[in-house]
Design a protein around this motif. Structure first.
Motif, PDB file in Angstrom:
ATOM      1  N   LEU A   1      -2.229  42.697 -40.920  1.00 65.87           N
ATOM      2  CA  LEU A   1      -2.210  44.150 -40.943  1.00 65.87           C
ATOM      3  C   LEU A   1      -2.046  44.691 -39.530  1.00 65.87           C
ATOM      4  N   THR A   2      -1.346  45.811 -39.424  1.00 64.26           N
ATOM      5  CA  THR A   2      -1.257  46.525 -38.153  1.00 64.26           C
ATOM      6  C   THR A   2      -2.028  47.818 -38.285  1.00 64.26           C
ATOM      7  N   PHE A   3      -2.955  48.042 -37.377  1.00 64.40           N
ATOM      8  CA  PHE A   3      -3.818  49.216 -37.427  1.00 64.40           C
ATOM      9  C   PHE A   3      -3.328  50.270 -36.443  1.00 64.40           C
ATOM     10  N   GLY A   4      -3.329  51.513 -36.890  1.00 66.81           N
ATOM     11  CA  GLY A   4      -3.144  52.614 -35.955  1.00 66.81           C
ATOM     12  C   GLY A   4      -4.403  52.787 -35.124  1.00 66.81           C
ATOM     13  N   THR A   5      -4.310  53.600 -34.089  1.00 60.68           N
ATOM     14  CA  THR A   5      -5.456  53.801 -33.202  1.00 60.68           C
ATOM     15  C   THR A   5      -6.472  54.768 -33.787  1.00 60.68           C
ATOM     16  N   GLY A   6      -6.121  55.444 -34.867  1.00 66.73           N
ATOM     17  CA  GLY A   6      -7.098  56.265 -35.574  1.00 66.73           C
ATOM     18  C   GLY A   6      -7.018  57.733 -35.226  1.00 66.73           C
ATOM     19  N   THR A   7      -7.433  58.542 -36.201  1.00 65.02           N
ATOM     20  CA  THR A   7      -7.551  59.988 -36.028  1.00 65.02           C
ATOM     21  C   THR A   7      -9.015  60.349 -36.222  1.00 65.02           C
ATOM     22  N   ARG A   8      -9.566  60.998 -35.217  1.00 61.28           N
ATOM     23  CA  ARG A   8     -10.987  61.342 -35.292  1.00 61.28           C
ATOM     24  C   ARG A   8     -11.180  62.700 -35.947  1.00 61.28           C
ATOM     25  N   LEU A   9     -12.051  62.726 -36.951  1.00 59.31           N
ATOM     26  CA  LEU A   9     -12.326  63.956 -37.694  1.00 59.31           C
ATOM     27  C   LEU A   9     -13.795  64.304 -37.577  1.00 59.31           C
TER      28      LEU A   9
ATOM     29  N   GLN B   1       9.367  57.254 -43.373  1.00 64.69           N
ATOM     30  CA  GLN B   1       8.437  56.264 -42.830  1.00 64.69           C
ATOM     31  C   GLN B   1       7.151  56.898 -42.339  1.00 64.69           C
ATOM     32  N   TYR B   2       6.531  57.666 -43.228  1.00 62.67           N
ATOM     33  CA  TYR B   2       5.197  58.128 -42.886  1.00 62.67           C
ATOM     34  C   TYR B   2       4.301  58.115 -44.111  1.00 62.67           C
ATOM     35  N   ILE B   3       3.007  58.039 -43.837  1.00 66.59           N
ATOM     36  CA  ILE B   3       2.010  58.168 -44.886  1.00 66.59           C
ATOM     37  C   ILE B   3       1.051  59.285 -44.496  1.00 66.59           C
ATOM     38  N   SER B   4       0.431  59.865 -45.480  1.00 65.11           N
ATOM     39  CA  SER B   4      -0.464  60.988 -45.210  1.00 65.11           C
ATOM     40  C   SER B   4      -1.762  60.821 -45.983  1.00 65.11           C
ATOM     41  N   LEU B   5      -2.775  61.490 -45.486  1.00 59.91           N
ATOM     42  CA  LEU B   5      -4.081  61.532 -46.148  1.00 59.91           C
ATOM     43  C   LEU B   5      -4.535  62.977 -46.175  1.00 59.91           C
ATOM     44  N   LEU B   6      -4.868  63.469 -47.349  1.00 58.16           N
ATOM     45  CA  LEU B   6      -5.360  64.832 -47.522  1.00 58.16           C
ATOM     46  C   LEU B   6      -6.801  64.769 -48.001  1.00 58.16           C
TER      47      LEU B   6
ATOM     48  N   THR C   1      -9.720  72.109 -46.121  1.00 60.05           N
ATOM     49  CA  THR C   1      -8.816  71.005 -46.418  1.00 60.05           C
ATOM     50  C   THR C   1      -8.169  70.542 -45.118  1.00 60.05           C
ATOM     51  N   VAL C   2      -8.069  69.242 -44.948  1.00 59.75           N
ATOM     52  CA  VAL C   2      -7.483  68.702 -43.717  1.00 59.75           C
ATOM     53  C   VAL C   2      -6.512  67.589 -44.105  1.00 59.75           C
ATOM     54  N   ALA C   3      -5.443  67.470 -43.329  1.00 57.11           N
ATOM     55  CA  ALA C   3      -4.437  66.442 -43.608  1.00 57.11           C
ATOM     56  C   ALA C   3      -4.065  65.715 -42.325  1.00 57.11           C
ATOM     57  N   PHE C   4      -3.879  64.407 -42.448  1.00 63.36           N
ATOM     58  CA  PHE C   4      -3.408  63.594 -41.330  1.00 63.36           C
ATOM     59  C   PHE C   4      -2.108  62.922 -41.742  1.00 63.36           C
ATOM     60  N   ASN C   5      -1.240  62.742 -40.757  1.00 65.83           N
ATOM     61  CA  ASN C   5      -0.043  61.944 -40.980  1.00 65.83           C
ATOM     62  C   ASN C   5      -0.082  60.717 -40.097  1.00 65.83           C
ATOM     63  N   CYS C   6       0.735  59.751 -40.482  1.00 61.66           N
ATOM     64  CA  CYS C   6       0.850  58.526 -39.727  1.00 61.66           C
ATOM     65  C   CYS C   6       2.283  58.048 -39.907  1.00 61.66           C
ATOM     66  N   THR C   7       2.932  57.601 -38.831  1.00 62.62           N
ATOM     67  CA  THR C   7       4.288  57.079 -38.953  1.00 62.62           C
ATOM     68  C   THR C   7       4.283  55.585 -38.646  1.00 62.62           C
ATOM     69  N   TYR C   8       5.184  54.856 -39.267  1.00 61.44           N
ATOM     70  CA  TYR C   8       5.308  53.425 -39.019  1.00 61.44           C
ATOM     71  C   TYR C   8       6.755  53.100 -38.700  1.00 61.44           C
ATOM     72  N   SER C   9       6.960  52.062 -37.904  1.00 63.10           N
ATOM     73  CA  SER C   9       8.302  51.808 -37.376  1.00 63.10           C
ATOM     74  C   SER C   9       9.094  50.769 -38.175  1.00 63.10           C
ATOM     75  N   ASN C  10       8.382  49.879 -38.868  1.00 62.16           N
ATOM     76  CA  ASN C  10       9.071  48.793 -39.568  1.00 62.16           C
ATOM     77  C   ASN C  10       9.413  49.209 -41.003  1.00 62.16           C
ATOM     78  N   SER C  11      10.686  49.421 -41.258  1.00 62.85           N
ATOM     79  CA  SER C  11      11.107  49.885 -42.582  1.00 62.85           C
ATOM     80  C   SER C  11      10.856  48.842 -43.665  1.00 62.85           C
ATOM     81  N   ALA C  12      10.610  47.589 -43.257  1.00 63.76           N
ATOM     82  CA  ALA C  12      10.352  46.530 -44.240  1.00 63.76           C
ATOM     83  C   ALA C  12       8.881  46.474 -44.653  1.00 63.76           C
ATOM     84  N   SER C  13       8.038  47.310 -44.089  1.00 62.29           N
ATOM     85  CA  SER C  13       6.620  47.320 -44.436  1.00 62.29           C
ATOM     86  C   SER C  13       6.453  47.577 -45.923  1.00 62.29           C
TER      87      SER C  13
ATOM     88  N   VAL D   1       2.558  51.513 -35.519  1.00 65.16           N
ATOM     89  CA  VAL D   1       1.889  52.538 -36.318  1.00 65.16           C
ATOM     90  C   VAL D   1       1.370  53.607 -35.371  1.00 65.16           C
ATOM     91  N   GLU D   2       1.738  54.839 -35.609  1.00 73.34           N
ATOM     92  CA  GLU D   2       1.340  55.936 -34.710  1.00 73.34           C
ATOM     93  C   GLU D   2       0.582  57.007 -35.468  1.00 73.34           C
TER      94      GLU D   2
END
Lengths: 113, 111
Positions: free
Chosen positions: B99-107, B69-74, B18-30, B4-5
């Protein structure tokens, strides 16, 4: 409200000491987890348990062991603490199936000197 | 490649923006996807789950793009209280609670 408590907020130990971190949850959750959180590495799973006396290794189990003798309590044991185990340790719990939300305790900041 | 990146940020955003973050994941089976929020020196807490069709909770909107393979938060109309680290979280295997956690986005929301 789900409550997950951890025995200490801050702990300082010496290299080679045996360290016990305790976690208790009050919502009858089947799953319990131990993570460590380090800057730039995020949360990494050490061990988890889905039932009493059951345990499974996570991503970084080396140097750790766990114990779950009662459903509400999950202990993390560092048999011989080393300086690279200095970290924030977070315990979490969740229901067994379906709803995956994990509820976290406040964390224990462990420093190994 | 990390499972998870996320862009670590920091994102410094004026209040009301308004702010948006993206996140990508590598396992297509997630199978399951989440956003957790972590305040400074506090434990992570679930902010919202992310559903295939996208979902909204007040000022927060989450989207999932399985093909890429990405998720976003707006976050709309950002508040000072939105200042936190946002963790992207992926359930690796369906029915498995790991669960696999990303390292986080600081806002940081600036007054």
């Amino acid at each position: 409200d789900v409550k997950v408590t951890q025995s200490s907020r801050y702990l300082v130990k010496r290299t080679g000491e045996k360290v016990f971190l305790e976690c208790v949850q009050d919502m009858d959750h089947e799953n319990m987890f131990w993570y460590r959180q380090d800057p730039g590495l995020g949360l990494r799973l050490i061990y988890f348990s889905y039932d009493v006396k059951m345990k499974e290794k996570g991503d970084i189990p080396e140097g750790y062991s766990v114990s779950r003798e009662k459903k509400e309590r999950f202990s993390l044991i560092l048999e011989s603490a080393s300086t690279n185990q200095t970290s924030m340790y977070l315990c979490a719990s969740s229901l067994l199936t379906g709803y995956n939300e994990q509820f976290f305790g406040p964390g224990t900041r462990l420093t190994v000197l | 490649r990390k499972e998870v990146e996320q862009d670590p940020g920091p994102f410094n955003v004026p209040e009301g923006a308004t702010v948006a973050f993206n996140c990508t994941y590598s396992n297509s089976a997630s199978q399951s996807f989440f956003w957790y929020r972590q305040d400074c020196r506090k434990e992570p807490k679930l902010l919202m789950s992310v559903y295939s069709s996208g979902n909204e909770d007040g000022r927060f909107t989450a989207q999932l793009n399985r093909a890429s393979q990405y998720i976003s938060l707006l976050i709309r109309d950002s508040k000072l209280s939105d200042s936190a680290t946002y963790l992207c979280v992926v359930n690796r295997i369906f029915g498995n609670e790991k669960l696999t956690f990303g390292t986080g986005t600081r806002l940081t929301i600036i007054p």
